[in-house]
Design an enzyme around this catalytic site. Sequence first.
Site, PDB file in Angstrom:
ATOM      1  N   ASP A  70      28.745  38.717  70.804  1.00 20.72           N
ATOM      2  CA  ASP A  70      29.363  38.308  72.373  1.00 20.72           C
ATOM      3  C   ASP A  70      30.109  39.093  72.908  1.00 20.72           C
ATOM      4  OD1 ASP A  70      30.425  36.129  73.783  1.00 20.72           O
ATOM      5  OD2 ASP A  70      30.537  34.792  73.030  1.00 20.72           O
ATOM      6  N   SER A 104      26.261  40.962  92.805  1.00 22.99           N
ATOM      7  CA  SER A 104      25.811  39.934  93.154  1.00 22.99           C
ATOM      8  C   SER A 104      26.073  39.923  94.785  1.00 22.99           C
ATOM      9  CB  SER A 104      25.383  38.405  92.551  1.00 22.99           C
ATOM     10  OG  SER A 104      25.070  37.746  93.543  1.00 22.99           O
ATOM     11  N   TYR A 126      31.238  31.900  90.960  1.00 24.14           N
ATOM     12  CA  TYR A 126      30.636  32.566  90.996  1.00 24.14           C
ATOM     13  C   TYR A 126      30.585  33.757  91.000  1.00 24.14           C
ATOM     14  CZ  TYR A 126      25.933  35.568  90.154  1.00 24.14           C
ATOM     15  OH  TYR A 126      25.423  36.627  89.873  1.00 24.14           O
ATOM     16  N   VAL A 132      16.401  37.530  91.674  1.00 25.13           N
ATOM     17  CA  VAL A 132      15.668  37.798  90.515  1.00 25.13           C
ATOM     18  C   VAL A 132      14.677  36.961  90.294  1.00 25.13           C
ATOM     19  CG1 VAL A 132      15.166  39.543  88.968  1.00 25.13           C
ATOM     20  CG2 VAL A 132      16.082  40.337  90.438  1.00 25.13           C
TER      21      VAL A 132
HETATM   22  N1  NAD Z   1      18.593  36.602  88.618  1.00 25.07           N
HETATM   23  C1  NAD Z   1      19.488  37.240  89.664  1.00 25.07           C
HETATM   24  O1  NAD Z   1      18.438  37.087  90.673  1.00 25.07           O
HETATM   25  C2  NAD Z   1      20.832  37.739  89.936  1.00 25.07           C
HETATM   26  C3  NAD Z   1      21.118  38.146  91.338  1.00 25.07           C
HETATM   27  C4  NAD Z   1      22.663  37.992  91.366  1.00 25.07           C
HETATM   28  C5  NAD Z   1      22.630  39.269  90.246  1.00 25.07           C
HETATM   29  N2  NAD Z   1      22.224  38.922  88.447  1.00 25.07           N
HETATM   30  C6  NAD Z   1      23.147  39.548  87.947  1.00 25.07           C
HETATM   31  O2  NAD Z   1      22.459  39.942  86.301  1.00 25.07           O
HETATM   32  C7  NAD Z   1      22.811  40.160  85.551  1.00 25.07           C
HETATM   33  C8  NAD Z   1      21.571  39.356  84.961  1.00 25.07           C
HETATM   34  O3  NAD Z   1      20.724  38.524  85.089  1.00 25.07           O
HETATM   35  P1  NAD Z   1      19.236  37.456  84.578  1.00 25.07           P
HETATM   36  O4  NAD Z   1      19.430  37.237  85.638  1.00 25.07           O
HETATM   37  O5  NAD Z   1      18.643  38.900  83.871  1.00 25.07           O
HETATM   38  O6  NAD Z   1      20.376  36.893  84.230  1.00 25.07           O
HETATM   39  P2  NAD Z   1      19.884  36.327  82.324  1.00 25.07           P
HETATM   40  O7  NAD Z   1      20.554  34.915  81.828  1.00 25.07           O
HETATM   41  O8  NAD Z   1      18.131  36.196  82.625  1.00 25.07           O
HETATM   42  O9  NAD Z   1      20.565  37.645  81.353  1.00 25.07           O
HETATM   43  C9  NAD Z   1      21.362  37.563  80.596  1.00 25.07           C
HETATM   44  C10 NAD Z   1      21.527  38.098  79.457  1.00 25.07           C
HETATM   45  O10 NAD Z   1      22.640  38.402  78.822  1.00 25.07           O
HETATM   46  C11 NAD Z   1      22.633  37.729  77.735  1.00 25.07           C
HETATM   47  N3  NAD Z   1      24.062  36.969  77.600  1.00 25.07           N
HETATM   48  C12 NAD Z   1      24.796  36.003  78.425  1.00 25.07           C
HETATM   49  N4  NAD Z   1      25.804  35.991  77.715  1.00 25.07           N
HETATM   50  C13 NAD Z   1      26.452  36.921  77.082  1.00 25.07           C
HETATM   51  C14 NAD Z   1      27.196  37.278  76.145  1.00 25.07           C
HETATM   52  N5  NAD Z   1      28.541  36.251  76.605  1.00 25.07           N
HETATM   53  N6  NAD Z   1      27.387  38.314  75.671  1.00 25.07           N
HETATM   54  C15 NAD Z   1      25.960  38.674  75.171  1.00 25.07           C
HETATM   55  N7  NAD Z   1      24.543  38.315  76.061  1.00 25.07           N
HETATM   56  C16 NAD Z   1      24.906  37.276  76.575  1.00 25.07           C
HETATM   57  C17 NAD Z   1      21.684  36.563  77.649  1.00 25.07           C
HETATM   58  O11 NAD Z   1      21.708  36.334  76.429  1.00 25.07           O
HETATM   59  C18 NAD Z   1      20.811  37.292  78.096  1.00 25.07           C
HETATM   60  O12 NAD Z   1      19.949  37.940  77.610  1.00 25.07           O
HETATM   61  C19 NAD Z   1      23.618  39.232  85.914  1.00 25.07           C
HETATM   62  O13 NAD Z   1      25.108  39.283  85.687  1.00 25.07           O
HETATM   63  C20 NAD Z   1      23.572  37.949  87.358  1.00 25.07           C
HETATM   64  O14 NAD Z   1      24.556  37.930  87.499  1.00 25.07           O
HETATM   65  C21 NAD Z   1      20.926  38.122  88.709  1.00 25.07           C
END
Ligand code: NAD
Length: 261
Positions: A64, A144, A156, A189
């Site tokens: 974590d 982001s 955020y 995404v």
């Molecule tokens: N998906 C989008 O549209 C988007 C857009 C802009 C930025 N982002 C950023 O990209 C990154 C990934 O996004 P995503 O959509 O793949 O997210 P997601 O929630 O699908 O995946 C995040 C992963 O992190 C793990 N996780 C969460 N908290 C945790 C912790 N405390 N310790 C260990 N693992 C942990 C979860 O189990 C998951 O596997 C993030 O930083 C998000 O803010 C995403």
Amino acid sequence: MDLGLGGRVVVVTGGASNIGKAICTQFAAEGATVALFDLDGAMAERTAAEITAAGGSVTPYLVDLTDDDATEAAASAVAVDLGPIDVLVNNVGWNGTAEFFLDLTPQRWELAYRRNLFPTLNATRAVLPTMVERRSGAIVSISSDAGFGEFRMADYGAMKAGVLSFSRTIAKEYGRFGIRSNVVCPGLVLPDPNDVGERSLWAVDTKMGPAQVENITSGIPLRRRSEAVDIAWSVVFLASAQARQLTGQVLSVSGGFAMPR
Ligand SMILES: NC(=O)c1ccc[n+]([C@@H]2O[C@H](COP(=O)([O-])OP(=O)(O)OC[C@H]3O[C@@H](n4cnc5c(N)ncnc54)[C@H](O)[C@@H]3O)[C@@H](O)[C@H]2O)c1
């Protein structure tokens, strides 16, 4: 083109789902030795097994990233199991439901900090001392476009702006030790349903209707949404030898939705 990542030890935080999974997959395809840090043990195992079956090297670590002792212990375990860490990808992050600022509570600001900024500082603290000792390392942090200021993303976005600032500070403070620190800002995404673990934000509290998705897509200059692999390609490049002269930079991978200067 050989990106020079063969045999490099790469830690990807939050590597089990969506963007993190794509990042693990691309590093593994480049021959890197990947350590996948995630708090979703089952999904981490599944992702690692999938990439390993395709010929890559991925080891899952249940950790974590909001726990500093556990993160430090995991980084030490990687050094013992796989060798010294060459690359850190700070990918853990979370965006709650979109609300106007006055509808957000101080409790939620705190949660936004714990889920976005703290894990980035925490993992960087765990790997940086060895990088300094070895006079080499690359850190890529996922922020982001919300970090530049976006409607209904006050908490955020503020934390993601913190990721930008922090990464540039690391670039300035540790560049003289051969350490580079850069940022990738994904556009929206949407995940493949197979790539969503139970602890993914997409499984829990971020739901978007088709009208909202269409509205966002129509505002993108290239008129297409980013895919997880688009983000992964940029991350891999920034970690590669070919990016040796890049540090403190911010890349928005969003089809032109954001154009940071
Ligand atoms: N998906 C989008 O549209 C988007 C857009 C802009 C930025 N982002 C950023 O990209 C990154 C990934 O996004 P995503 O959509 O793949 O997210 P997601 O929630 O699908 O995946 C995040 C992963 O992190 C793990 N996780 C969460 N908290 C945790 C912790 N405390 N310790 C260990 N693992 C942990 C979860 O189990 C998951 O596997 C993030 O930083 C998000 O803010 C995403």
